[in-house]
Each structure stands twice: as C-alpha cells, then as structure tokens.
Design a protein around this motif. Structure first.
Motif, mmCIF file in Angstrom:
data_model
loop_
_atom_site.group_PDB
_atom_site.id
_atom_site.type_symbol
_atom_site.label_atom_id
_atom_site.label_comp_id
_atom_site.label_asym_id
_atom_site.label_seq_id
_atom_site.Cartn_x
_atom_site.Cartn_y
_atom_site.Cartn_z
ATOM 1 N N LYS A 1 0.840 -1.215 0.000
ATOM 2 C CA LYS A 1 0.000 0.000 0.000
ATOM 3 C C LYS A 1 0.866 1.252 0.000
ATOM 4 O O LYS A 1 0.510 2.265 -0.577
ATOM 5 C CB LYS A 1 -0.895 0.026 1.245
ATOM 6 C CG LYS A 1 -2.210 -0.698 1.056
ATOM 7 C CD LYS A 1 -3.122 -0.476 2.270
ATOM 8 C CE LYS A 1 -4.229 -1.519 2.292
ATOM 9 N NZ LYS A 1 -4.731 -1.761 3.659
ATOM 10 N N GLY A 2 2.024 1.149 0.668
ATOM 11 C CA GLY A 2 2.936 2.284 0.748
ATOM 12 C C GLY A 2 3.804 2.457 -0.487
ATOM 13 O O GLY A 2 4.546 3.435 -0.580
ATOM 14 N N GLY A 3 3.743 1.503 -1.431
ATOM 15 C CA GLY A 3 4.450 1.719 -2.691
ATOM 16 C C GLY A 3 5.547 0.729 -3.036
ATOM 17 O O GLY A 3 6.274 0.936 -4.016
ATOM 18 N N VAL A 4 5.681 -0.357 -2.270
ATOM 19 C CA VAL A 4 6.672 -1.382 -2.617
ATOM 20 C C VAL A 4 6.357 -1.950 -3.996
ATOM 21 O O VAL A 4 5.191 -2.216 -4.318
ATOM 22 C CB VAL A 4 6.681 -2.488 -1.535
ATOM 23 C CG1 VAL A 4 7.224 -3.794 -2.070
ATOM 24 C CG2 VAL A 4 7.491 -2.023 -0.319
ATOM 25 N N THR A 5 7.392 -2.127 -4.825
ATOM 26 C CA THR A 5 7.178 -2.542 -6.219
ATOM 27 C C THR A 5 7.567 -3.985 -6.495
ATOM 28 O O THR A 5 7.299 -4.500 -7.595
ATOM 29 C CB THR A 5 8.006 -1.641 -7.163
ATOM 30 O OG1 THR A 5 9.400 -1.717 -6.770
ATOM 31 C CG2 THR A 5 7.542 -0.193 -7.094
ATOM 32 N N LEU A 6 8.208 -4.646 -5.524
ATOM 33 C CA LEU A 6 8.689 -6.022 -5.716
ATOM 34 C C LEU A 6 8.865 -6.611 -4.321
ATOM 35 O O LEU A 6 9.311 -5.921 -3.408
ATOM 36 C CB LEU A 6 10.045 -5.980 -6.438
ATOM 37 C CG LEU A 6 10.538 -7.188 -7.215
ATOM 38 C CD1 LEU A 6 9.636 -7.473 -8.399
ATOM 39 C CD2 LEU A 6 11.955 -6.920 -7.751
ATOM 40 N N VAL A 7 8.519 -7.897 -4.155
ATOM 41 C CA VAL A 7 8.621 -8.526 -2.833
ATOM 42 C C VAL A 7 9.408 -9.818 -2.938
ATOM 43 O O VAL A 7 9.136 -10.650 -3.813
ATOM 44 C CB VAL A 7 7.223 -8.832 -2.246
ATOM 45 C CG1 VAL A 7 7.344 -9.604 -0.931
ATOM 46 C CG2 VAL A 7 6.428 -7.537 -2.041
ATOM 47 N N GLN A 8 10.388 -9.964 -2.047
ATOM 48 C CA GLN A 8 11.149 -11.221 -1.974
ATOM 49 C C GLN A 8 10.845 -11.930 -0.651
ATOM 50 O O GLN A 8 11.006 -11.350 0.419
ATOM 51 C CB GLN A 8 12.653 -10.938 -2.044
ATOM 52 C CG GLN A 8 13.503 -12.206 -1.951
ATOM 53 C CD GLN A 8 15.018 -11.945 -1.844
ATOM 54 O OE1 GLN A 8 15.711 -12.547 -1.051
ATOM 55 N NE2 GLN A 8 15.503 -11.011 -2.648
ATOM 56 N N LEU A 9 10.436 -13.186 -0.767
ATOM 57 C CA LEU A 9 10.257 -14.031 0.412
ATOM 58 C C LEU A 9 11.606 -14.632 0.776
ATOM 59 O O LEU A 9 12.192 -15.386 0.004
ATOM 60 C CB LEU A 9 9.257 -15.152 0.116
ATOM 61 C CG LEU A 9 9.128 -16.236 1.194
ATOM 62 C CD1 LEU A 9 8.638 -15.675 2.523
ATOM 63 C CD2 LEU A 9 8.210 -17.359 0.720
ATOM 64 N N ARG A 10 12.091 -14.284 1.959
ATOM 65 C CA ARG A 10 13.383 -14.797 2.417
ATOM 66 C C ARG A 10 13.228 -15.328 3.836
ATOM 67 O O ARG A 10 12.846 -14.587 4.739
ATOM 68 C CB ARG A 10 14.451 -13.698 2.385
ATOM 69 C CG ARG A 10 15.818 -14.201 2.824
ATOM 70 C CD ARG A 10 16.901 -13.133 2.644
ATOM 71 N NE ARG A 10 18.193 -13.708 2.966
ATOM 72 C CZ ARG A 10 18.690 -13.758 4.214
ATOM 73 N NH1 ARG A 10 18.030 -13.243 5.214
ATOM 74 N NH2 ARG A 10 19.860 -14.335 4.428
ATOM 75 N N ASP A 11 13.494 -16.613 4.010
ATOM 76 C CA ASP A 11 13.391 -17.250 5.321
ATOM 77 C C ASP A 11 14.317 -18.461 5.312
ATOM 78 O O ASP A 11 13.885 -19.602 5.140
ATOM 79 C CB ASP A 11 11.937 -17.662 5.586
ATOM 80 C CG ASP A 11 11.723 -18.124 7.019
ATOM 81 O OD1 ASP A 11 12.718 -18.335 7.742
ATOM 82 O OD2 ASP A 11 10.557 -18.290 7.415
#
Lengths: 215, 215
Positions: free
Chosen positions: A32-42
C-alpha cells in the motif's frame, strides 16, 4: 526475456522482524505504501512452510501486479508459481536456475563487490541474470553471511561495470536511499526499514519519496 | 510410473562422517560392497555445493545402474539429473514435488510412525510417493530432528498399513538389519554403519548378507 519488473522499492521479508504483525499483514501494508517487488526470504524455514508462505504471498500480490521473488529455492518458486528467484553467491548457479525457471521468470543475483560481479572470485556466469542485488551498502545485523559494507561508492563501482538493472541493499534508510539512487542504482531493497517499522505503509511511502526525489 | 529401484541396501550420506575419506570414495567403496541406492544428504550445504556433489555422484553411479536420490531439494535433483528426491515431513509436499519431478523420478518420504503414515498428524497425501523411509528404528545421533525410536515393531506396524515399498532407517547394524527385514521392510537404509566404517565396502557387504539371510 523475463516478465517486466520494477526495482524502485524492493521489500525483502525477514521472519523475525515480521513475526509480531505477521508476514501477510506486513507485506500488504508495505505494498500500500508503494513497494514494487517482494522477496520471500526465510533461510531457516523448511520447504513445506516456504511453499505455503509463497502461495499466500502470491495470492496477495498477483492481483496487485507486484511480482513475488523467492530467495534461493527454485523448487519452491516453481511450486508456488512465484515470479522469480533471487540467488546468493553460494546458491545454485544462475544458469542452472534459469534452466529450471524457464525464460519468463525473473532471476536476481547478489553481488557483494565489483570482483564478485566480474565472477573473478566465483566463476559465476551472470548471463542468465535479470538484475543484481548489490551490497551490503551499509553494515547490518539482518544477514549473518553478508560481506563487508561497500557504501554508495561500491554501488557506483558495480554500476560502471554493467547495464543490467541493479538494486542496492543493506542498511538502507531514507537518507541512504537517495545516495544509492544517485550512485546509479535503479532502486533500493530494504528489510528492516520496512519490516521493523512501526508503520510499514508509512515507511514504504517515505522510502519511495526518497527514491523518487533522488532520480 | 517411476523408474525401477531396489531398496535392499540404501546408503544415506553424511558430510561429517565421510569428511576424512571423501564423499565420492566412500560411496564408491559402498557400492562395490553392494549398496543398491544412494541418497545425498547434507542439510547444511548451500545449493551450489549440493548441485556439484550431486553431479559428481551421478557421474559415478549412473554407469553402475545405481539410482541417486537427493534429500529435500527438488531443484537440486532436477538440475543434477538425479533419479529422485527423498522428502521429510517438513519438506515440500509429495504432490508438489511430483509435479516438479515428473512421473519417472523416484520419490521417497520419511514417516516416523503409523500416525505419520496415515497423514493424520500432517495432512500429507502420500499418493505421489514411491517408497517410505520408516524410522528411526533405533535412536541415533545422526539426525537431530528425528522422532522417537520405533523399533522393528514400528516397522511392522507401518508394513501392516501399506503395500508400498518401505525401507527401515535409524541406527541399523547387521543384527538389527535382519530384524527390520523380518518385520516386513524391503530393505535397510544406513548412514553411520557405512559412512563411519573403517572399510565401507566390507561394511556394505556384511549388511547385504544380513538382509539377504533374513529374507
């Protein structure tokens, strides 16, 4: 040719930092705040939990047009129909990953300095890579195996070596985000600046403003 | 329908136990002694090292007609053209793994007791699984996350629930190998009994004799 992606503000998740709010709620606010790409890292999670998390994130992000990248595990990315994989220098080679991912998924590679970029220390061929994650820009406690901090100057040094899209990562806050963009990065990647923020949506918006202002 | 495999004497590698002699030398000796299936297991190794190890083992084993199974990592198995994957209860689900592996590769699953077999505790559907690894038969220091020892009686209890091939695993030496076979297992899987043996070829031959004698 991979599907299009936008490195402007790249969120990398951290299981400890999002534990209280929850992974999905944190990512939803950040987007919602504007992130353009998400990486799942765990890195400590087993395959089953990773596939479940990746599927939940994909269901959240796909309708918003935000690509989901999975750290390290090509099998998890394909099983969850994620949009791509991000590799470290010790992970499967980019060429092997590309063969499993097919031509359309996004493939990223971490490089810690110009020598790693050139492959002189590792022998890694980056021909199959769509973007580079360059850092750590600043020292951070998030990633135990990260190398020495390279600063915005290190980002500029890698920028001078390649036309590939690059995203700076490692200890980036609003002030440093501007420096990294001015050093030639296409975007900034953050972990704690969003995951550990009291208000991830607000934090993302502030970082996005800093990136936009510096362009 | 998966390619044929023989569970009679199933070697699971351990990076610490083979460190002195070397992975390839240990496996080569074990195969000379009669090992019928080899699983590469190194939970602490990164993807790149795993792919390299799997390729080296595949080059050794393929000419001998011995299948190579990779623990956990479906992506590594496919990248190295291994013959299959062995999953724990926390790994990717068998159905997801099968979708990535295709119909011909061998898929194994660890079950710790009859309840895990039935999927009542985990919800895992074993429809895609070619064989079951049942144990630990006896307590062992090799695998930190293994459950309680189930003895040969536990193997018999799982045997009563399924016609799928099963291999007993966990603390199996020559004497216990016979018990496990008499309990209905199709074979025995060993780690330290071969990897830590002064003479892996001799150790494999003795275990093979014990299995054959008990049939």
């Amino acid at each position: 040719m991979s599907r299009p992606f936008d490195l402007t503000l790249y969120l990398v998740t951290d299981p400890r930092l999002v534990a209280e709010r929850g992974l999905l709620a944190t990512v939803e606010a950040a987007v919602k705040g504007g992130v353009t790409l998400v990486q799942l890292r765990d890195p400590d999670a087993h395959g089953r939990a990773l596939v479940e998390q990746a599927r939940a994130l994909k269901a959240l992000l796909a309708p918003l047009g935000i690509p989901l990248i999975v750290n390290d595990r090509v099998d998890v990315a394909v099983a969850a129909d994620a949009d791509g994989v991000h590799l470290g220098q010790d992970d499967m080679s980019p060429a092997d990953a590309r063969a499993l991912l097919g031509p359309e998924r996004i493939l990223g590679l971490s490089v810690g300095n110009p020598a790693e970029f050139a492959g002189s220390s590792s022998g890694i061929d980056i021909g199959a890579v769509d973007y580079l994650g360059v850092g750590p820009v600043k020292a951070t406690g998030t990633k135990k195996d990260a190398g020495a901090a390279i600063g915005a100057a290190g980002v500029a040094a890698v920028r001078a070596l390649t036309r590939r899209p690059i995203v700076g990562i490692g200890g980036i806050d609003g002030a440093l985000a501007g420096e990294v963009i001015r050093a030639g990065a296409d975007g900034v990647a953050v972990v704690s600046a969003i995951c550990a923020a009291p208000d991830p949506e607000h934090a993302a918006r502030a970082l996005l403003s800093a990136v936009t202002a510096a362009r």
